[in-house]
Design a protein around this motif. Structure first.
Motif, short mmCIF file in Angstrom:
data_model
loop_
_atom_site.label_atom_id
_atom_site.label_comp_id
_atom_site.label_asym_id
_atom_site.label_seq_id
_atom_site.Cartn_x
_atom_site.Cartn_y
_atom_site.Cartn_z
N THR A 1 54.22 35.54 -31.34
CA THR A 1 53.54 35.78 -32.62
C THR A 1 54.34 35.26 -33.82
OG1 THR A 1 54.53 37.99 -32.84
CG2 THR A 1 52.42 37.83 -31.68
N PRO B 1 56.54 42.26 -33.89
CA PRO B 1 55.45 41.29 -34.06
C PRO B 1 55.60 40.45 -35.31
CG PRO B 1 54.69 43.51 -34.60
CD PRO B 1 56.07 43.65 -34.03
N ASN C 1 51.97 35.28 -36.94
CA ASN C 1 51.37 34.03 -36.50
C ASN C 1 50.55 34.19 -35.21
OD1 ASN C 1 51.36 31.31 -37.49
ND2 ASN C 1 52.35 30.67 -35.58
N PHE C 2 50.12 35.44 -34.92
CA PHE C 2 49.44 35.73 -33.66
C PHE C 2 48.13 34.94 -33.51
CE2 PHE C 2 46.08 38.26 -31.60
CZ PHE C 2 46.54 38.24 -30.29
N THR D 1 48.57 31.04 -33.50
CA THR D 1 49.21 30.51 -32.29
C THR D 1 48.24 30.49 -31.12
OG1 THR D 1 51.41 31.25 -32.98
CG2 THR D 1 51.07 30.85 -30.63
N TYR D 2 47.58 31.61 -30.86
CA TYR D 2 46.70 31.69 -29.68
C TYR D 2 45.43 30.87 -29.86
CZ TYR D 2 49.65 35.11 -27.39
OH TYR D 2 50.71 35.72 -26.75
N ASN E 1 56.73 29.05 -29.72
CA ASN E 1 55.69 30.08 -29.80
C ASN E 1 54.50 29.76 -28.91
OD1 ASN E 1 55.21 27.88 -31.51
ND2 ASN E 1 53.92 29.07 -32.89
N ALA F 1 53.15 31.80 -25.74
CA ALA F 1 51.74 32.21 -25.72
C ALA F 1 51.08 31.78 -24.41
CB ALA F 1 51.00 31.59 -26.91
#
Length: 280
Positions: free
Chosen positions: A31, A46, A49-50, A53-54, A247, A251
């Motif tokens: 994240t 955390p 950038n969750f 990124t995903y 990251n 992920a």
């Protein structure tokens, strides 16, 4: 019944934390941005950038061709895992059925010859297997990815043990009802083998899903890249001052854990029952 003690729970909790901690660290680190990871290392908190990124690893096109996405690699891994598991189960059930119920000469010898393939894992025969697939024109294909992995006696051994535990009275009753070998196999043995099929499917799916060396050797077309190879390719991108996308690699690692965990969780009871039934 044994009475549980606080120490027992403490040991289980500590063991669970040790197993879960790397997963938590990988998720939390994913994240953050690549620059933050490069400067601060792994994270236990955390980041912000969750979503970015995903969304990027699943949908953004990349690679040398600019066409491969994380979603396409997930699908390739699913095809490899499911195709290997289903093919393994079909071949193993047919081989075990022939060995147990067709009392031909040297059946036991045939089984032990098949069993010796456990001594020859894919890594040992990887170059001859690659040469055969190359001559057959099966490089960069799902067939080439799946078929060479099927040459192992693991499933045959488990199904043989299970079929030997099936009462002979069922075979006699099927014969009296006029059932032939194929009908007995489809209508009697396959329904009885549901839990064993589930157990073998889980084991083989996880094995196929986690393959790295064979897909790396068999595919140079990015449209056939699996998730495991995608993680490695991300970490190899270090050109001048460009940082690897740590990251994104974390992920993808988290995403790579989800399907096996979901399958084991959903079929856990069948998995345990299937492995124990072969010993009855």
């Amino acid at each position: 019944m044994y009475k549980t003690k606080p120490l027992d729970h403490l040991v289980l909790i500590i063991g669970s934390l040790l197993l879960v901690l790397p997963v938590i660290v990988a998720f939390m680190t994913s994240t953050h941005t690549a620059a933050e990871i490069h400067m601060n290392g792994l994270a236990l908190t955390p980041g912000n950038n969750f979503v970015a990124t995903y969304e990027k690893v699943l949908t953004q096109k990349g690679g040398f061709t600019g066409q491969v996405t994380g979603f396409s690699m997930v699908m390739n891994s699913l095809i490899l895992g499911i195709g290997f598991a289903v093919g393994k189960i079909v071949l193993s059930m047919m081989a075990a059925y022939a060995i147990v119920y067709f009392r031909f000469r040297f059946a036991t010898l045939a089984f032990w010859i098949i069993f010796t393939t456990l001594l020859l894992p894919l890594e040992v025969r990887i170059m001859p297997s690659y040469e055969v697939m190359s001559k057959l024109g099966l490089l960069n294909s799902y067939t080439g990815l799946i078929v060479p992995l099927l040459a192992s006696a693991t499933g045959t051994f488990y199904f043989r043990q299970f079929f030997k535990s099936v009462p002979d009275e069922l075979l006699e009753a099927a014969r009296i009802d006029g059932a032939g070998p194929i009908k007995f196999f489809i209508d009697v043995l396959i329904p009885l083998s549901r839990t064993m099929v589930a157990a073998i499917f889980i084991i083989m799916f996880v094995y196929g899903w986690n393959q790295y060396l064979w897909p790396m050797l068999m595919t140079n077309d990015e449209s056939f890249f699996t998730l495991m190879r995608g993680i490695k390719s991300i970490l190899q991108v270090w050109v001048g001052s460009q940082l690897p996308d740590y990251n994104e690699a974390f992920a993808l690692a988290v995403l790579a854990m989800l399907p096996p965990v979901m399958i084991v969780t959903i079929f856990q009871s069948w998995f345990i029952k299937g492995l124990t039934e072969s010993d009855k």
